[in-house]
Design a protein around this motif. Sequence first.
Motif, PDB file in Angstrom:
ATOM      1  N   TYR A 304      18.878 -25.586 -43.546  1.00 56.21           N
ATOM      2  CA  TYR A 304      19.042 -27.127 -43.571  1.00 56.21           C
ATOM      3  C   TYR A 304      18.335 -27.590 -44.785  1.00 56.21           C
ATOM      4  CZ  TYR A 304      19.934 -26.466 -38.471  1.00 56.21           C
ATOM      5  OH  TYR A 304      20.316 -26.126 -37.291  1.00 56.21           O
ATOM      6  N   LYS A 305      19.297 -28.139 -45.666  1.00 50.82           N
ATOM      7  CA  LYS A 305      18.745 -28.744 -46.970  1.00 50.82           C
ATOM      8  C   LYS A 305      18.563 -30.385 -46.685  1.00 50.82           C
ATOM      9  CE  LYS A 305      21.724 -26.243 -49.167  1.00 50.82           C
ATOM     10  NZ  LYS A 305      22.569 -25.471 -50.173  1.00 50.82           N
ATOM     11  N   CYS A 306      17.617 -30.833 -46.183  1.00 47.10           N
ATOM     12  CA  CYS A 306      17.868 -32.612 -45.929  1.00 47.10           C
ATOM     13  C   CYS A 306      16.576 -33.215 -46.308  1.00 47.10           C
ATOM     14  CB  CYS A 306      17.612 -32.318 -44.292  1.00 47.10           C
ATOM     15  SG  CYS A 306      18.670 -31.263 -43.301  1.00 47.10           S
ATOM     16  N   HIS A 307      16.690 -34.320 -45.972  1.00 46.22           N
ATOM     17  CA  HIS A 307      15.600 -35.188 -46.169  1.00 46.22           C
ATOM     18  C   HIS A 307      14.913 -35.480 -44.660  1.00 46.22           C
ATOM     19  CE1 HIS A 307      15.822 -36.660 -50.224  1.00 46.22           C
ATOM     20  NE2 HIS A 307      16.804 -36.187 -50.066  1.00 46.22           N
ATOM     21  N   TRP A 308      13.589 -35.416 -44.715  1.00 43.88           N
ATOM     22  CA  TRP A 308      12.485 -35.345 -43.526  1.00 43.88           C
ATOM     23  C   TRP A 308      11.986 -36.773 -43.587  1.00 43.88           C
ATOM     24  CZ3 TRP A 308      12.514 -30.940 -40.327  1.00 43.88           C
ATOM     25  CH2 TRP A 308      13.330 -30.077 -40.635  1.00 43.88           C
ATOM     26  N   LYS A 309      11.646 -37.180 -42.399  1.00 48.10           N
ATOM     27  CA  LYS A 309      10.874 -38.497 -42.232  1.00 48.10           C
ATOM     28  C   LYS A 309       9.855 -38.229 -41.046  1.00 48.10           C
ATOM     29  CE  LYS A 309      10.981 -43.548 -41.367  1.00 48.10           C
ATOM     30  NZ  LYS A 309      11.809 -44.630 -41.409  1.00 48.10           N
ATOM     31  N   MET A 310       8.532 -38.026 -41.326  1.00 50.30           N
ATOM     32  CA  MET A 310       7.562 -37.826 -40.157  1.00 50.30           C
ATOM     33  C   MET A 310       7.908 -36.721 -39.278  1.00 50.30           C
ATOM     34  SD  MET A 310       5.362 -40.052 -41.096  1.00 50.30           S
ATOM     35  CE  MET A 310       4.204 -39.758 -39.958  1.00 50.30           C
ATOM     36  N   GLY A 311       8.259 -35.548 -40.056  1.00 51.36           N
ATOM     37  CA  GLY A 311       8.322 -34.325 -39.218  1.00 51.36           C
ATOM     38  C   GLY A 311       9.732 -34.189 -38.597  1.00 51.36           C
ATOM     39  N   LYS A 312      10.728 -35.032 -38.842  1.00 50.72           N
ATOM     40  CA  LYS A 312      12.135 -34.754 -38.306  1.00 50.72           C
ATOM     41  C   LYS A 312      13.009 -35.228 -39.609  1.00 50.72           C
ATOM     42  CE  LYS A 312      10.889 -36.292 -33.644  1.00 50.72           C
ATOM     43  NZ  LYS A 312      11.231 -37.209 -32.373  1.00 50.72           N
ATOM     44  N   MET A 313      14.172 -34.740 -39.253  1.00 47.23           N
ATOM     45  CA  MET A 313      15.387 -34.737 -40.184  1.00 47.23           C
ATOM     46  C   MET A 313      15.545 -35.952 -40.363  1.00 47.23           C
ATOM     47  SD  MET A 313      17.300 -31.079 -40.269  1.00 47.23           S
ATOM     48  CE  MET A 313      17.396 -31.265 -38.478  1.00 47.23           C
ATOM     49  N   HIS A 314      15.884 -36.789 -41.504  1.00 45.01           N
ATOM     50  CA  HIS A 314      16.331 -38.202 -41.306  1.00 45.01           C
ATOM     51  C   HIS A 314      16.703 -38.462 -42.840  1.00 45.01           C
ATOM     52  CE1 HIS A 314      15.899 -42.357 -39.947  1.00 45.01           C
ATOM     53  NE2 HIS A 314      15.773 -42.633 -41.098  1.00 45.01           N
ATOM     54  N   GLY A 315      17.924 -39.017 -43.007  1.00 48.06           N
ATOM     55  CA  GLY A 315      18.525 -39.135 -44.265  1.00 48.06           C
ATOM     56  C   GLY A 315      19.677 -38.127 -44.460  1.00 48.06           C
ATOM     57  N   TYR A 316      19.817 -38.210 -45.790  1.00 46.64           N
ATOM     58  CA  TYR A 316      21.026 -37.367 -46.115  1.00 46.64           C
ATOM     59  C   TYR A 316      20.721 -35.698 -46.060  1.00 46.64           C
ATOM     60  CZ  TYR A 316      24.842 -35.193 -48.922  1.00 46.64           C
ATOM     61  OH  TYR A 316      25.811 -34.616 -49.414  1.00 46.64           O
ATOM     62  N   GLY A 317      21.525 -34.952 -45.633  1.00 49.62           N
ATOM     63  CA  GLY A 317      21.271 -33.368 -45.838  1.00 49.62           C
ATOM     64  C   GLY A 317      22.481 -32.649 -45.893  1.00 49.62           C
TER      65      GLY A 317
END
Length: 844
Positions: A304-317
């Motif tokens: 998973y090459k993603c953006h994260w927010k507060m420990g969870k995948m959130h945003g583009y990936g």
Amino acid sequence: MAFTNYVVLCGFEHIAKQTSDYWKKNKKTLKGFHLDSTSLPMSLQRIFHEPIRLQVQKYIDVLRKLSCGLIKNPESKPTTDALVTFIDLDKWIQQTLDVASSTKALWSSLGSKLTDLLFLPERRLWEDSNNIPASSGDARLLLFDDSLVIIQGSEASSYKLNIVWMERLIDTSSERNQLKIIVPEEEFIFNMQDPKSMMVWFWKLNQAIRQFLDGKLDFPLWGEGSTENSYNVPACRFAAYTFVNNPRFKAAIYEGDWYKGKPQGSGIMKWPDGRNYAGQYEGGQEHGFGVYITPGGPESFDCYKCHWKMGKMHGYGICEYGNGMIYKGYFQDNQRHGFGILHNSGLKKLAFKYVGHWENDKKTGYGVLDDPDRGERYIGSWLEDCKHGNGIVITQSGLCYEGNFQNNKITGPGTILSEDDSAYEGEFTEDLVLTGKGKLTFSSGYSIEGLFSNKWGSGLKTSGIFSKPPNELDPLITSKLQLGSHITPAKDRWQGIYDQIQEFLKSGSDESSMESFLGFYSENGKEHRKNLKNRVTTTKSPEEFLSCDGPNDATSEKITQNQGNLAEGKQLKQYLKKAFESTHHPLGKLLQTLILVFQDTFSGICMYKRLLSMAQQELVSHANKLFELARYFLPKSLEKEYYSTEGTISEDLNAYTVILPLILPRFYPDLFMLYMLYHEAEDSRYWKGILHLECLSDTKLLEFLEVQKNLWPLQDLHLTSNQRVSIVKDVCFTSAILCFQKISTTADPQEKLDTIMKTYREIERTVTRVLNREYNLPMDDLLPLLVYVVSRAKIQHLGAELHLIRDMMDPSTVGGMNDFLLTALDSCYQHIQKEEIRFSNLPK
């Protein structure tokens, strides 16, 4: 350090005890060393220690005398510096010996279990809460030169000093002195007896942490001579730690940046089961861009090459699964959510691809699915991974049907269009089984209306009324039927894509939301960010996005007050053109995504002429939405172009005049192919007519078209005495022909209209020159001249061109001269298709 290590190890006590007989036999010799037989270990320690210290003191005496003797010499500074260094060394020797003695005493006082756990020969005790009280229940605090140990009962927790932080807590109401110690996963609060104890502990902790981070000891260890720098302990550090209690990270090893006991910055987390995460952290949780790898099966991994927010995948990936599937799109709370594309690598299997919206990891909303196993494409609504709602299915064989789906099955009213242009409208049950009332129309125009049964393609059973076509002159009425009238409206189809840019704008366009929206991976694979430092890190305001980079080097210059509206319009288009071409600009990224979904919907092996209306509506909808979004990214110097004095959008600017000319060339290849397929039969007849007319000379063609001879520009032929008019070709109305040929060189419908207008003016100019007076062409004279120009210009897909112009032109320009000329060209197009031109014997 070797000497003090020996002291800590109780080496002198060991020698005195193990070799006591030797000391008794050599008392006379040992008396010369002034050994005290009552305290032999201390005497041995003094004998080994004093020569070192006395030698240092002799150097101090010599250097002090030299400094006094050279007080007026300009070269005395090296001597003075050396004296200071040796004085510090003398203090340091005494301090290290004192620290070694206190450390030896500690190991003697602790139980064997704690000693075995904590003891290291080179470890030194700097402070003990038994000496300077610091209470926190029954906890005992030990400060070593490399770690902080908190003893509770028989258990001890040891923390390396690079993962220890502290804060002074001052409670004015209770007047208590408290020291807060922060370590990974825990916090401790120790109460001090008085402010002095607080200061000692705080200072020694600062000194120990700073020196551990620096990797060297200072002169002196503590006490007088310390500088203000001794208090400057960095709050951000690099360290490794194995988590113990955290449920998400239990037993995982983290190596990276820390801030006040929590991972923050860049780091790598490795779990014992093979999972690992490398990326950004904030507040102890994954936050920002990161790469997460987890075992997906035997000898396979999900990446998973993603953006994260507060420990969870959130945003583009971008996620590459072990089974060969790849997902590119948006996440929310670790689930695919929003717009995304799921497809396989295509190496071992036929290409599978879903382009559309997701909710809670399931296909929900509007989307397009290419299913190679069934050989078909589905365009329409989804609900929890099932085709649900209005949709269209197109097969590779040319069969298509539109209707309502429930749980992947078509049911209720719908339409089937077959490969031979037959059309059925009626009721369906599962798997295209016809039931109840319906109407079957053949390509010839004949129809049957009544009751139908049986599955489509398996021989229909019907009882109904057979009818002739209402217009026998146009029997191919079913070939022009278009799909998409009942599915999701164009303005609502790809709302998930626009939701992402709206979220980006609401977030204030900060760095994190910029990265999450723009992504970190170029779709063409050439600009892959190899490490975290190479990611987009601009914090510029929206009007400065264009400074990122783009293929167009033109810059947005300031507009002077004397420039006219036309120049300002060009300036606005220049700015937006650069924005749309840059993958680092939000508008450019958005346009890139819209082009991708347009191609996946309307091109490929399932490209179909019956989707033309859908494609045209979708493109116009994109232009309108982009026009509305463009206002958020305009620099202040261009806002006056966009808005009128009343604060509303200028009447001269709209999606057709500003946006469509900029984006249409990017959609044009796939869109125009649909127009070509739609007009394939007419364009074929038209081209046969062009080829037949090509056989005629200019004069014969003008005669055949019944153009009045007084309008012929015969003086342009330049005949010699041996030539006849009938054999000279391709010279009449040359300027108009060359002008009209430019209609195929641009995608902009307004430029195409301008080309048609210029062609008309060139025809009028030629006629005016021939008659030697002003002459406004009436329709009776214009039509045959237009047929002549069109036949000589040889525009191969004229029907598709005229249809595209009418669909994509600015609605405000409909009517007037534009409409007149388009109608005239339609008449020419229809005239050239006539049978008498295609099949009759033309004049020789």
